[in-house]
Design an enzyme around this catalytic site. Structure first.
Site, PDB file in Angstrom:
ATOM      1  N   LEU A 129      -0.757   1.974  -1.165  1.00 14.58           N
ATOM      2  CA  LEU A 129      -0.309   1.671   0.189  1.00 14.58           C
ATOM      3  C   LEU A 129       1.208   1.598   0.147  1.00 14.58           C
ATOM      4  O   LEU A 129       1.779   1.036  -0.790  1.00 14.58           O
ATOM      5  CB  LEU A 129      -0.865   0.320   0.669  1.00 14.58           C
ATOM      6  CG  LEU A 129      -2.352   0.236   0.954  1.00 14.58           C
ATOM      7  CD1 LEU A 129      -2.739  -1.212   1.278  1.00 14.58           C
ATOM      8  CD2 LEU A 129      -2.730   1.134   2.111  1.00 14.58           C
ATOM      9  N   ASP A 130       1.873   2.171   1.140  1.00 13.06           N
ATOM     10  CA  ASP A 130       3.329   2.081   1.203  1.00 13.06           C
ATOM     11  C   ASP A 130       3.760   0.619   1.146  1.00 13.06           C
ATOM     12  O   ASP A 130       3.031  -0.257   1.608  1.00 13.06           O
ATOM     13  CB  ASP A 130       3.850   2.689   2.501  1.00 13.06           C
ATOM     14  CG  ASP A 130       3.742   4.200   2.518  1.00 13.06           C
ATOM     15  OD1 ASP A 130       3.648   4.747   3.627  1.00 13.06           O
ATOM     16  OD2 ASP A 130       3.763   4.824   1.451  1.00 13.06           O
ATOM     17  N   PRO A 131       4.950   0.352   0.610  1.00  9.48           N
ATOM     18  CA  PRO A 131       5.407  -1.041   0.546  1.00  9.48           C
ATOM     19  C   PRO A 131       5.451  -1.744   1.904  1.00  9.48           C
ATOM     20  O   PRO A 131       5.217  -2.939   1.990  1.00  9.48           O
ATOM     21  CB  PRO A 131       6.807  -0.924  -0.051  1.00  9.48           C
ATOM     22  CG  PRO A 131       6.757   0.318  -0.864  1.00  9.48           C
ATOM     23  CD  PRO A 131       5.862   1.255  -0.087  1.00  9.48           C
TER      24      PRO A 131
END
Length: 135
Positions: free
Chosen positions: A46-48
């Site tokens: 998951l993107d930050p």
């Protein structure tokens, strides 16, 4: 070549509600620390800045990752129309704005059709990467 032995610890799946501001790899590192070095891995990044459920395999549970990685997933998001950034996401610098056209069913159907077509995507380099390259 010797295989790494799992540190005594839990075996199975841990479902983490990942907050914004931390990467999936950082979540895994924290879990390893909390459980004293147990083998751990996530089933998809998951993107930050994304939030959501991040399934982690622990110990023998890491063997389940193959099955979970290929499973169907659902994502929700918020889109800000009329804004363009150099990174194609909210972390970038704004490089353009445009008026938002009238949105109707025909426009949405056409855009949805385009999104269902197979595409090859090359994400732009992150701002952090670009800064590191120019130091």
């Amino acid at each position: 070549m010797s295989k790494r032995k799992n540190i005594d610890g839990p075996d199975g799946l841990l479902l983490v509600d990942k907050p914004a501001g931390i990467s999936s790899a950082a979540v895994v590192a924290r879990v390893r620390r909390v459980f004293g070095g147990v083998k751990a891995g996530h089933t998809g990044t998951l993107d930050p800045f994304a939030t959501g459920l991040l399934p982690l395999g622990l110990g023998e549970g890491t063997k389940l990752a193959t099955y979970l990685t290929d499973a169907d997933k659902t994502y929700e998001g918020v889109i800000r129309l009329g804004l363009r950034t150099d990174t194609h996401d909210r972390t970038g610098m704004v490089i353009g704005t445009a008026p938002v056209p009238e949105i109707d069913d025909a426009l949405l159907s056409g855009l949805a059709k385009q999104m269902r077509e197979a595409t090859m995507q090359t994400p732009p380099a992150s701002r952090t990467y670009r800064k590191a390259c120019w130091r």
